[in-house]
Write a protein that holds these residues in place. Structure first.
Motif, PDB file in Angstrom:
ATOM      1  N   VAL A  34      48.972  39.201  51.331  1.00 14.64           N
ATOM      2  CA  VAL A  34      48.347  37.824  50.273  1.00 14.64           C
ATOM      3  C   VAL A  34      47.288  37.525  49.790  1.00 14.64           C
ATOM      4  N   VAL A  35      46.340  37.805  48.728  1.00 12.14           N
ATOM      5  CA  VAL A  35      44.739  37.776  48.617  1.00 12.14           C
ATOM      6  C   VAL A  35      44.660  36.685  47.430  1.00 12.14           C
ATOM      7  N   VAL A  36      44.030  35.752  47.533  1.00  9.86           N
ATOM      8  CA  VAL A  36      43.124  34.312  47.128  1.00  9.86           C
ATOM      9  C   VAL A  36      42.148  34.527  46.564  1.00  9.86           C
ATOM     10  N   ASN A  37      41.425  34.857  45.555  1.00  8.00           N
ATOM     11  CA  ASN A  37      39.756  34.790  45.068  1.00  8.00           C
ATOM     12  C   ASN A  37      39.385  33.463  43.936  1.00  8.00           C
ATOM     13  N   ILE A  38      38.352  33.337  44.630  1.00  6.58           N
ATOM     14  CA  ILE A  38      37.810  32.203  43.783  1.00  6.58           C
ATOM     15  C   ILE A  38      36.399  33.244  43.603  1.00  6.58           C
ATOM     16  N   GLY A  39      36.174  33.162  42.131  1.00  4.94           N
ATOM     17  CA  GLY A  39      34.458  33.665  41.920  1.00  4.94           C
ATOM     18  C   GLY A  39      34.289  35.540  42.265  1.00  4.94           C
ATOM     19  N   ASP A  40      33.035  35.558  42.392  1.00  7.96           N
ATOM     20  CA  ASP A  40      33.719  37.072  42.343  1.00  7.96           C
ATOM     21  C   ASP A  40      33.252  38.126  43.838  1.00  7.96           C
ATOM     22  N   SER A  41      33.874  37.519  45.111  1.00  9.97           N
ATOM     23  CA  SER A  41      33.465  37.965  46.655  1.00  9.97           C
ATOM     24  C   SER A  41      34.801  39.279  45.740  1.00  9.97           C
ATOM     25  N   ASP A  99      37.878  25.308  41.673  1.00 12.80           N
ATOM     26  CA  ASP A  99      37.706  26.598  40.462  1.00 12.80           C
ATOM     27  C   ASP A  99      38.964  27.365  40.163  1.00 12.80           C
ATOM     28  N   ARG A 100      39.466  28.133  39.340  1.00  9.70           N
ATOM     29  CA  ARG A 100      40.583  29.012  38.821  1.00  9.70           C
ATOM     30  C   ARG A 100      40.379  30.142  39.582  1.00  9.70           C
ATOM     31  N   CYS A 101      41.973  29.915  40.324  1.00 13.79           N
ATOM     32  CA  CYS A 101      41.881  31.023  41.881  1.00 13.79           C
ATOM     33  C   CYS A 101      42.526  32.375  40.900  1.00 13.79           C
ATOM     34  N   ALA A 102      42.064  33.810  41.793  1.00 10.01           N
ATOM     35  CA  ALA A 102      42.667  34.916  41.543  1.00 10.01           C
ATOM     36  C   ALA A 102      43.815  35.477  42.633  1.00 10.01           C
ATOM     37  N   SER A 103      45.357  35.442  41.686  1.00  4.85           N
ATOM     38  CA  SER A 103      45.635  35.875  43.296  1.00  4.85           C
ATOM     39  C   SER A 103      46.606  37.159  43.812  1.00  4.85           C
ATOM     40  N   GLU A 127      42.746  56.394  47.268  1.00 10.55           N
ATOM     41  CA  GLU A 127      42.820  55.879  46.046  1.00 10.55           C
ATOM     42  C   GLU A 127      42.629  54.158  46.218  1.00 10.55           C
ATOM     43  N   ASP A 128      42.380  53.421  45.366  1.00 12.18           N
ATOM     44  CA  ASP A 128      42.054  51.688  45.355  1.00 12.18           C
ATOM     45  C   ASP A 128      43.233  51.567  44.264  1.00 12.18           C
ATOM     46  N   PRO A 129      44.579  50.896  44.820  1.00 10.32           N
ATOM     47  CA  PRO A 129      45.992  50.577  44.201  1.00 10.32           C
ATOM     48  C   PRO A 129      45.442  49.283  43.834  1.00 10.32           C
ATOM     49  N   TYR A 130      45.130  48.513  44.657  1.00  5.36           N
ATOM     50  CA  TYR A 130      44.624  46.903  44.524  1.00  5.36           C
ATOM     51  C   TYR A 130      43.881  46.632  44.867  1.00  5.36           C
ATOM     52  N   LYS A 131      43.087  45.834  44.016  1.00  2.00           N
ATOM     53  CA  LYS A 131      41.835  44.865  43.561  1.00  2.00           C
ATOM     54  C   LYS A 131      42.044  43.445  43.111  1.00  2.00           C
ATOM     55  N   SER A 132      41.054  42.934  43.523  1.00  2.03           N
ATOM     56  CA  SER A 132      41.357  41.438  43.649  1.00  2.03           C
ATOM     57  C   SER A 132      40.699  41.416  42.198  1.00  2.03           C
ATOM     58  N   GLU A 133      40.600  39.642  41.761  1.00  3.12           N
ATOM     59  CA  GLU A 133      40.335  40.180  39.795  1.00  3.12           C
ATOM     60  C   GLU A 133      39.241  38.614  40.317  1.00  3.12           C
ATOM     61  N   GLU A 134      37.816  39.124  39.739  1.00  4.12           N
ATOM     62  CA  GLU A 134      37.009  38.178  39.853  1.00  4.12           C
ATOM     63  C   GLU A 134      37.164  36.771  39.059  1.00  4.12           C
ATOM     64  N   THR A 135      36.923  35.908  39.473  1.00  4.66           N
ATOM     65  CA  THR A 135      37.171  35.023  38.140  1.00  4.66           C
ATOM     66  C   THR A 135      35.772  34.586  37.684  1.00  4.66           C
ATOM     67  N   MET A 136      35.778  34.033  36.659  1.00  2.12           N
ATOM     68  CA  MET A 136      34.327  34.158  36.473  1.00  2.12           C
ATOM     69  C   MET A 136      33.758  32.663  34.909  1.00  2.12           C
ATOM     70  N   HIS A 137      32.833  31.528  34.933  1.00  2.00           N
ATOM     71  CA  HIS A 137      32.459  30.591  34.148  1.00  2.00           C
ATOM     72  C   HIS A 137      31.952  31.657  32.855  1.00  2.00           C
ATOM     73  N   GLY A 138      31.198  32.730  33.370  1.00  2.36           N
ATOM     74  CA  GLY A 138      30.060  33.206  32.367  1.00  2.36           C
ATOM     75  C   GLY A 138      29.172  34.058  33.577  1.00  2.36           C
ATOM     76  N   THR A 194      31.993  30.907  47.039  1.00  4.79           N
ATOM     77  CA  THR A 194      33.010  31.939  46.617  1.00  4.79           C
ATOM     78  C   THR A 194      33.757  31.665  47.629  1.00  4.79           C
ATOM     79  N   PHE A 195      35.183  32.092  47.532  1.00  5.67           N
ATOM     80  CA  PHE A 195      35.622  32.940  48.801  1.00  5.67           C
ATOM     81  C   PHE A 195      37.058  33.648  48.661  1.00  5.67           C
ATOM     82  N   ASN A 196      36.988  34.163  48.730  1.00  3.86           N
ATOM     83  CA  ASN A 196      37.995  35.609  49.620  1.00  3.86           C
ATOM     84  C   ASN A 196      39.160  35.804  50.640  1.00  3.86           C
ATOM     85  N   LEU A 197      40.153  35.454  49.895  1.00  3.40           N
ATOM     86  CA  LEU A 197      41.116  35.090  51.872  1.00  3.40           C
ATOM     87  C   LEU A 197      42.155  36.081  51.350  1.00  3.40           C
TER      88      LEU A 197
END
Length: 376
Positions: free
Chosen positions: A218-225, A290-294, A238-249, A204-207
């Motif tokens: 700018v954040v790019v996340n692949i997986g559950d990091s 795999d799919r990235c979330a930005s 407060e935590d106004p911004y969080k990266s989104e997990e990308t999962m197959h299941g 997995t990868f979080n940049l």
């Protein structure tokens, strides 16, 4: 009758010319400021920001990283094994996790990766090598391009690096008595008689990229990091911004995978038989992403970036992360504790909390890595 000498006439002429030049420069600065080329009419603002001089400390464009710390422990470790590090451009590895950062004059690059434990290949080597490449960017236009560029850099030497890492681990286990001589000979290859690198290795990868000039992250996340931004409010953070997990299941995160093409490997073995192992060129690996979330957002002074592998997020809730950071920061005397010491304290406190929770019946034992960056 008053007579003017030629000397006085020259002085008056020079004075008038200078006055006209000043009026022209003032008008030019107003035009440039209105056009946005020189914010607030201050042409040195961005250059000063990148060199670390606070001309306008309250301006978003001058917010930058003030301190970073990385803490972690592998799954089999003890509480006393938790390490805290803060060396620029140095890759930290905890089990199959890896993390690093590169703070430059105009930007900062932060990254964490978690080698997928269910993969059949050398995922620890993949997470470490990918992190090492990503913090040395050739200045591409986007973070996704940086990830692709890092993967392509790894591909040519993938088999070689995996075999070297495998040999190093096995030699260490042989010295520690964990392997016998016969087991050591067999351990260089898996049960199929092929190098581990031929099989699927994944991470997995979080940049995170923080651009000082733009005042943005700018954040790019692949997986559950994960990445979360903490910002002060009246009640703490407060935590106004969080990266989104990308999962197959469930328990199946998206990832970056790497493997050696088996056809190329067969050709390599033929070359090796003729030329010898020291001469034959290694086969190139291939990767899939795999799919990235930005995510993109503006940054502010005193924001805190928290990055972690799932060893953190699975064992410490977002609410508990906020309260742990608040408890660590509140009450700190700036005259007695530096911003770097505070970053280290936060990183260690979160790692300890995750480690302790992972040992409870409802916890999830795993490698744990936490990266903390405080903006100023």
């Amino acid at each position: 009758m008053v007579s003017l000498s030629s000397f006085n006439i020259k002085k008056v002429s020079m004075y008038l010319a200078g006055l006209m030049l000043l009026c022209f420069l003032h008008f030019s600065c107003q035009v440039l400021s209105a056009s946005g080329l020189y914010p607030d009419g201050n042409k040195d603002a961005q250059g000063a920001c990148s060199s670390g001089v606070d001309i306008r400390p309250t301006t978003t464009g001058c917010v930058r990283v003030g301190a970073i710390a990385i803490a972690g422990v592998d799954e089999s470790g003890q509480d006393s094994d938790i390490k805290v590090m803060a060396e620029n451009k140095s890759v930290c590895q905890f089990g199959q996790d890896a993390a690093a950062f590169n703070v430059q004059e105009s930007k900062a690059i932060l990254a964490v990766a978690d080698g997928v434990g269910g993969a059949w290949g050398d995922s620890a080597t993949l997470s470490r090598e990918l992190i090492g490449q990503i913090i040395e960017p050739s200045n591409p236009e986007s973070t996704e391009e940086e990830i692709d560029s890092a993967c392509k850099e790894i591909c040519p030497d993938w088999l070689k690096k995996c075999l070297e890492a495998e040999k190093e681990r096995n030699e260490k286990e042989l010295k520690e008595g964990k392997l016998t001589e016969d087991e050591y000979k067999l351990s260089q290859e898996n049960n199929n008689g092929e190098p581990y690198a031929l099989n699927w290795a994944a991470t997995t990868f979080n940049l995170v990229k923080i651009d000082y000039h733009a005042g943005k992250c700018v954040v790019v996340n692949i997986g559950d990091s994960s990445m979360m931004l903490l910002r002060k409010d009246k009640d703490g953070y407060e935590d106004p911004y969080k990266s989104e997990e990308t999962m197959h299941g469930e328990n199946w995160p998206c990832a970056i995978s790497m493997r050696v093409n088996k056809k190329e490997y067969e050709e390599y073995k033929k070359r090796k038989a003729v030329m010898g192992s020291g001469q034959a060129e290694y086969p190139c690996a291939e990767y899939t992403k795999d799919r990235c979330a930005s995510l993109s957002f503006e940054i502010q002074q005193e924001d805190i970036v928290i990055m972690g592998t799932d060893g953190l997020s699975d064992n410490v809730s977002s609410k508990k992360i906020r309260t742990t950071v608040s408890d660590t920061v509140v009450g700190c005397d700036p005259s007695k504790k530096s911003i770097q010491e505070i970053a280290r304290d936060i990183a260690r406190a979160l790692t300890v909390k995750a480690y302790e929770n992972s040992k409870t019946p409802r916890g999830k034992p795993d490698d744990i890595t936490v990266l903390v960056a405080i903006l100023k």
